[in-house]
Design a protein around this motif. Structure first.
Motif, PDB file in Angstrom:
ATOM      1  N   SER B  81       0.821  -1.212   0.000  1.00 16.93           N
ATOM      2  CA  SER B  81       0.000   0.000   0.000  1.00 16.93           C
ATOM      3  C   SER B  81       0.851   1.257   0.000  1.00 16.93           C
ATOM      4  O   SER B  81       1.960   1.280   0.557  1.00 16.93           O
ATOM      5  CB  SER B  81      -0.905   0.011   1.243  1.00 16.93           C
ATOM      6  OG  SER B  81      -1.709  -1.134   1.295  1.00 16.93           O
ATOM      7  N   ASN B  82       0.298   2.285  -0.619  1.00 10.61           N
ATOM      8  CA  ASN B  82       0.933   3.615  -0.589  1.00 10.61           C
ATOM      9  C   ASN B  82       2.442   3.485  -0.840  1.00 10.61           C
ATOM     10  O   ASN B  82       3.272   3.857  -0.008  1.00 10.61           O
ATOM     11  CB  ASN B  82       0.676   4.286   0.761  1.00 10.61           C
ATOM     12  CG  ASN B  82       1.138   5.724   0.785  1.00 10.61           C
ATOM     13  OD1 ASN B  82       1.253   6.384  -0.254  1.00 10.61           O
ATOM     14  ND2 ASN B  82       1.442   6.230   1.971  1.00 10.61           N
ATOM     15  N   MET B  83       2.761   2.961  -1.986  1.00 12.37           N
ATOM     16  CA  MET B  83       4.147   2.579  -2.279  1.00 12.37           C
ATOM     17  C   MET B  83       5.087   3.769  -2.391  1.00 12.37           C
ATOM     18  O   MET B  83       4.718   4.856  -2.852  1.00 12.37           O
ATOM     19  CB  MET B  83       4.194   1.749  -3.560  1.00 12.37           C
ATOM     20  CG  MET B  83       3.658   0.333  -3.380  1.00 12.37           C
ATOM     21  SD  MET B  83       3.856  -0.670  -4.858  1.00 12.37           S
ATOM     22  CE  MET B  83       2.541  -0.002  -5.863  1.00 12.37           C
ATOM     23  N   SER B  84       6.311   3.511  -1.980  1.00 19.14           N
ATOM     24  CA  SER B  84       7.405   4.460  -2.139  1.00 19.14           C
ATOM     25  C   SER B  84       8.572   3.712  -2.798  1.00 19.14           C
ATOM     26  O   SER B  84       8.558   2.472  -2.837  1.00 19.14           O
ATOM     27  CB  SER B  84       7.830   5.015  -0.780  1.00 19.14           C
ATOM     28  OG  SER B  84       8.402   3.982   0.004  1.00 19.14           O
ATOM     29  N   PRO B  85       9.559   4.427  -3.289  1.00 23.58           N
ATOM     30  CA  PRO B  85      10.698   3.737  -3.935  1.00 23.58           C
ATOM     31  C   PRO B  85      11.358   2.695  -3.038  1.00 23.58           C
ATOM     32  O   PRO B  85      11.909   1.708  -3.549  1.00 23.58           O
ATOM     33  CB  PRO B  85      11.653   4.886  -4.263  1.00 23.58           C
ATOM     34  CG  PRO B  85      10.752   6.052  -4.486  1.00 23.58           C
ATOM     35  CD  PRO B  85       9.635   5.884  -3.495  1.00 23.58           C
ATOM     36  N   GLU B  86      11.282   2.884  -1.726  1.00 20.38           N
ATOM     37  CA  GLU B  86      11.885   1.910  -0.804  1.00 20.38           C
ATOM     38  C   GLU B  86      11.177   0.560  -0.834  1.00 20.38           C
ATOM     39  O   GLU B  86      11.702  -0.438  -0.332  1.00 20.38           O
ATOM     40  CB  GLU B  86      11.864   2.455   0.623  1.00 20.38           C
ATOM     41  CG  GLU B  86      12.782   3.649   0.879  1.00 20.38           C
ATOM     42  CD  GLU B  86      12.294   4.928   0.232  1.00 20.38           C
ATOM     43  OE1 GLU B  86      13.131   5.734  -0.211  1.00 20.38           O
ATOM     44  OE2 GLU B  86      11.046   5.125   0.133  1.00 20.38           O
ATOM     45  N   ASP B  87       9.991   0.523  -1.399  1.00 22.80           N
ATOM     46  CA  ASP B  87       9.250  -0.735  -1.510  1.00 22.80           C
ATOM     47  C   ASP B  87       9.652  -1.534  -2.748  1.00 22.80           C
ATOM     48  O   ASP B  87       9.148  -2.646  -2.959  1.00 22.80           O
ATOM     49  CB  ASP B  87       7.747  -0.469  -1.550  1.00 22.80           C
ATOM     50  CG  ASP B  87       7.228   0.113  -0.253  1.00 22.80           C
ATOM     51  OD1 ASP B  87       6.381   1.042  -0.300  1.00 22.80           O
ATOM     52  OD2 ASP B  87       7.668  -0.351   0.821  1.00 22.80           O
ATOM     53  N   SER B  88      10.533  -0.984  -3.554  1.00 24.41           N
ATOM     54  CA  SER B  88      11.014  -1.717  -4.733  1.00 24.41           C
ATOM     55  C   SER B  88      11.746  -2.965  -4.276  1.00 24.41           C
ATOM     56  O   SER B  88      12.773  -2.891  -3.591  1.00 24.41           O
ATOM     57  CB  SER B  88      11.945  -0.831  -5.557  1.00 24.41           C
ATOM     58  OG  SER B  88      11.260   0.310  -6.041  1.00 24.41           O
TER      59      SER B  88
END
Lengths: 115, 114
Positions: B81-88
């Motif tokens: 959810s609510n993805m950010s580049p750190e979730d890559s």
């Protein structure tokens, strides 16, 4: 708590030479040990496991691993490396005393076999 | 051995959006797990997907960020959810086949967040 250490980030070996990828573990009870391999852009593939019995376990693709309780190690070995063995190798452990718990993985060791 | 299918195999997502990953197993399994493999890193367990009840999350992972469904013994979803580049990362579904004591993995879902 369970933990696994793979002390080498990278192992380089010439094709045809024997290879060893090191793994040590820590569990409170009896260990259930695994080796997995990951090829580029692929999921993890099971190589071999140790539960009980013979300390030397033979697995897929000619790999074997030796369980050493006194040294808490489970090093992966192959007598003669192939270029196609180049991949990322993960050691994993589960504590048998804790029932059906998930595996804890080491950080991985990248094996590079050079022709 | 269990055969596990994950979808999507890869995706590129925009920051702030959410993505749901599906995991289908060809047999009924009790234990299903979701792992994350960040670039150049090992596998980290996110949660255990429990059939018919809420997932059990590991330290550092919360339901609001990684909601998980497990409607039956052959299927699970993980939402980032609510993805950010750190979730890559690569997100991997795995199942424990208790009869042989082995953990089987799907091919993984490679997410890139821009």
């Amino acid at each position: 708590a369970q933990s696994v250490a793979q002390p080498e980030d990278q192992v380089n070996v010439a094709e045809g030479n024997p290879l060893t990828v090191k793994c040590t573990y820590s569990v409170s009870g009896n260990p259930y040990l695994f080796w997995y391999v990951q090829y580029p852009n692929r999921g993890l593939q099971f190589l071999l496991k140790y539960i009980t019995g013979d300390n030397l376990v033979k697995g897929s693709y000619g790999f074997e691993a030796e369980f050493n309780k006194s040294q808490t190690s489970f090093h992966l070995k192959k007598p003669s490396a192939l270029v196609s063995d180049s991949a990322l190798y993960f050691c994993a452990v589960r504590d048998l005393q804790r029932g059906n718990t998930p595996l804890v993985f080491g950080k991985g060791t990248r094996l590079s076999v050079i022709a | 051995s269990a055969v596990i299918s994950q979808k999507p195999s890869r995706d590129i997502c925009q920051r702030g959006t959410s993505l749901t990953i599906q995991c289908q197993v060809d047999s009924q399994v009790t234990m299903m797990f979701w792992y994350r493999q960040q670039p150049g890193q090992s596998l980290t367990l996110i949660a255990t997907a429990n059939q018919g009840s809420e997932a059990t999350y590991e330290s550092g992972f919360v339901i609001d960020k990684f909601p998980i469904s497990r409607p039956n013994l052959t299927f699970s979803t993980l939402t980032v959810s609510n993805m950010s580049p750190e979730d890559s990362s690569i997100y991997l579904c795995s199942v424990l086949q208790a009869s042989v004591g082995e953990l089987f993995f799907g091919e993984g879902s490679r997410l890139t967040v821009l």
